[in-house]
Design a protein around this motif. Structure first.
Motif, short mmCIF file in Angstrom:
data_model
loop_
_atom_site.label_atom_id
_atom_site.label_comp_id
_atom_site.label_asym_id
_atom_site.label_seq_id
_atom_site.Cartn_x
_atom_site.Cartn_y
_atom_site.Cartn_z
N ILE A 83 -0.47 -1.08 -4.72
CA ILE A 83 0.20 -1.12 -5.68
C ILE A 83 0.84 -2.51 -5.73
O ILE A 83 0.89 -3.21 -4.59
CB ILE A 83 1.32 -0.17 -5.15
CG1 ILE A 83 1.06 1.80 -5.76
CG2 ILE A 83 2.27 -0.12 -6.19
CD1 ILE A 83 0.11 2.08 -6.95
N THR A 101 0.60 -1.26 0.46
CA THR A 101 0.33 0.27 -0.10
C THR A 101 0.61 1.42 -0.03
O THR A 101 1.66 1.19 0.41
CB THR A 101 -0.66 0.04 0.89
OG1 THR A 101 -1.42 -1.12 0.96
CG2 THR A 101 -1.64 1.11 1.14
N ASP A 102 1.05 2.01 -0.86
CA ASP A 102 1.30 3.37 -1.19
C ASP A 102 0.83 3.97 -0.33
O ASP A 102 -0.29 3.76 0.08
CB ASP A 102 1.80 3.92 -2.28
CG ASP A 102 0.56 4.25 -2.80
OD1 ASP A 102 -0.19 4.85 -2.02
OD2 ASP A 102 0.58 5.11 -4.29
N ARG A 103 1.63 5.12 0.11
CA ARG A 103 1.24 6.31 1.64
C ARG A 103 0.11 6.80 0.98
O ARG A 103 -0.32 7.73 1.74
CB ARG A 103 2.42 7.23 1.35
CG ARG A 103 3.49 7.17 1.91
CD ARG A 103 4.61 8.21 1.65
NE ARG A 103 6.41 7.21 1.87
CZ ARG A 103 6.69 7.43 3.21
NH1 ARG A 103 6.35 8.40 3.96
NH2 ARG A 103 7.79 6.78 3.08
#
Ligand code: ATP
Ligand code: MG
Length: 426
Positions: free
Chosen positions: A77, A70-72
């Protein structure tokens, strides 16, 4: 060793090795261009949904091999595990269906899969592949197979073996699936635990299981060839006929199913014998349903992907050396302070004339410089010492045959091509 090493399943490709990669990449680019394929570069990461499309059948990649995070911004992703879905996404996103069809594309670059590292199996590995989008013609299936074979042959690989099968289409595959399930129903207890879960999710994948127990249960299994609809059968026959017309041999493998679930009709693998379990150097096939699965318009397409690490291993196992050129045209060796200034000028002049040239920087003995130059695989060493400088001259030593000659510095600065291209020893 210092504290931090490269992550498990990854490799540094160092100078000495990297030249092999460049050589292979040049062949890929040249052959693909020769067939009319153009390069496409897609991102190294994508939205996870692109690979995990929900409606597909379970696959090794989606089930357990994806690098997903999980991106910021809270998005899921995934590092791309393969190149086909990204290429199809790009084709749809940029409306390439609006340009002349079929669209022939190739790619080359790293892929990421969380696998158990072993010979020929890494977590970051490299593939090249081609995708021909917008054609259902069996000639196109044949063409992609030929692209793969031409590249492998140009690399010098021998005795490659093509395995072919047809996976059918949404008309006929479900009937086969049912036939297969009927056959396996009474044999479930004999299957490995993975295949027991595949039975509901993706029974066709059981055909591909390498476990002895499963292989035994599969001995009398029905073959998809007997279930193909007339269209799939006709298509498959033409692919075979075209290959045969070119004198290409192949074998039919009714158990060949690709791990990825989007394949329809033709599937193929290229096998390099003598490489143990990781012997598939390329795999591909037709995927007429993928574009729609990605939310786009129906787009028939076919392609393949080849594993570049495995190709290098296959070359090695066949004792094939890639013809690596000497890297540098010249190494400028200098002895003494004033020679350094002249050496710098000579090196700059050589580069301006298009030669690849490096020069000594460490003030080592001439002997040490020659040794260093040899290790760099240099063609010529230009030696400038105090004595030669006094005569406004330099020595050119040919590192391939050891021949030497003294030349005027002026000529080296003004017209080096006459000195470095001619055979020095004669
Ligand atoms: P395998 O059966 O070996 O797991 P696959 O069916 O998962 O292969 P594909 O997804 O078709 O492989 O990828 C095409 C090619 O990429 C393979 O034939 C192989 O040469 C190479 N490849 C796949 N996974 C890896 C990996 N983890 N490391 C190195 N090369 C790989
Ligand atoms: Mg795999």
């Amino acid at each position: 060793m210092s504290g931090i090493s490269a992550p498990r399943g990854t490799k540094d490709i160092l100078p000495g090795e990297v030249e092999k990669w460049q050589y292979m990449e040049d062949i890929v680019r040249r052959v693909c261009a020769g067939y009319g394929y153009r390069e496409i570069r897609t991102p190294l990461f994508e939205h996870t949904e692109l690979f995990q499309r929900g409606i597909g059948e379970a696959t090794d990649i989606v089930e357990k091999e994806m690098y997903t995070f999980t991106d910021r911004g809270g998005r899921s992703i995934t590092l791309r595990p393969e190149g086909t879905a990204p290429v199809v996404r790009a084709y749809l996103e940029h409306k390439l269906y609006g340009s002349a069809q079929p669209v022939r594309l190739f790619y080359l670059g790293p892929m990421f899969r969380y696998e158990r590292p072993q010979a020929g199996r890494y977590r970051q590995f490299h593939q090249f592949g081609v995708e021909a989008l917008g054609s259902q013609d069996p000639l196109m299936d044949t063409e992609t197979i030929l692209v793969a074979l031409t590249i492998f042959e140009e690399l010098g690989l021998e005795n490659l073996h093509i395995e072919l099968n047809s996976m059918g289409c949404p008309q006929c595959r479900p009937r086969y699936r049912e036939g297969l399930k009927d056959y396996l129903k009474g044999r479930l207890d004999g299957l490995c635990s993975v295949c027991q879960t595949r039975y509901e999710l993706n029974p066709v994948r059981i055909l591909d299981c390498k476990e002895d127990a499963c292989r035994k249960e599969l001995e009398g299994v029905p073959e998809i060839g007997d279930y193909l609809c007339p269209e799939c059968r006709g298509h498959f026959e033409l692919v075979q006929r075209y290959l045969t017309s070119l004198g290409r041999s192949f074998s039919l493998n009714p158990r060949l199913v690709r791990g990825l679930d989007y394949y329809t009709k033709t599937v193929f693998e290229v096998i390099a014998p003598g490489m143990g379990a990781q012997n598939a150097v390329a795999g591909g096939g037709r995927y007429d349903g993928l574009a729609e699965e990605c939310g786009g318009r129906e787009t028939p397409a076919v392609g393949f992907a080849a594993g570049m690490e495995r190709l290098l291993l296959a070359l090695e196992s066949q004792g094939k050396e890639l013809p690596l050129p000497r890297e540098l045209d010249a190494f400028v060796a200098v002895v003494g302070d004033s020679a350094r200034t002249m050496g710098l000028k000579v090196a700059v002049a050589l580069r301006q004339r298009g030669f690849k040239a490096a020069m000594e920087t460490e003030g080592r003995s001439l002997r040490a410089q020659l040794k260093a130059a040899d290790r760099l695989l240099v063609k010529h060493v230009v030696i400038i010492g105090e004595e030669e400088l006094g005569r406004s001259a330099a020595i050119i030593r040919n590192m391939e045959d050891g021949g030497q000659q003294e030349v005027p510095l002026e000529q080296l600065l003004e017209a080096p091509e006459r000195l470095l291209l001619q055979k020095i020893s004669d």
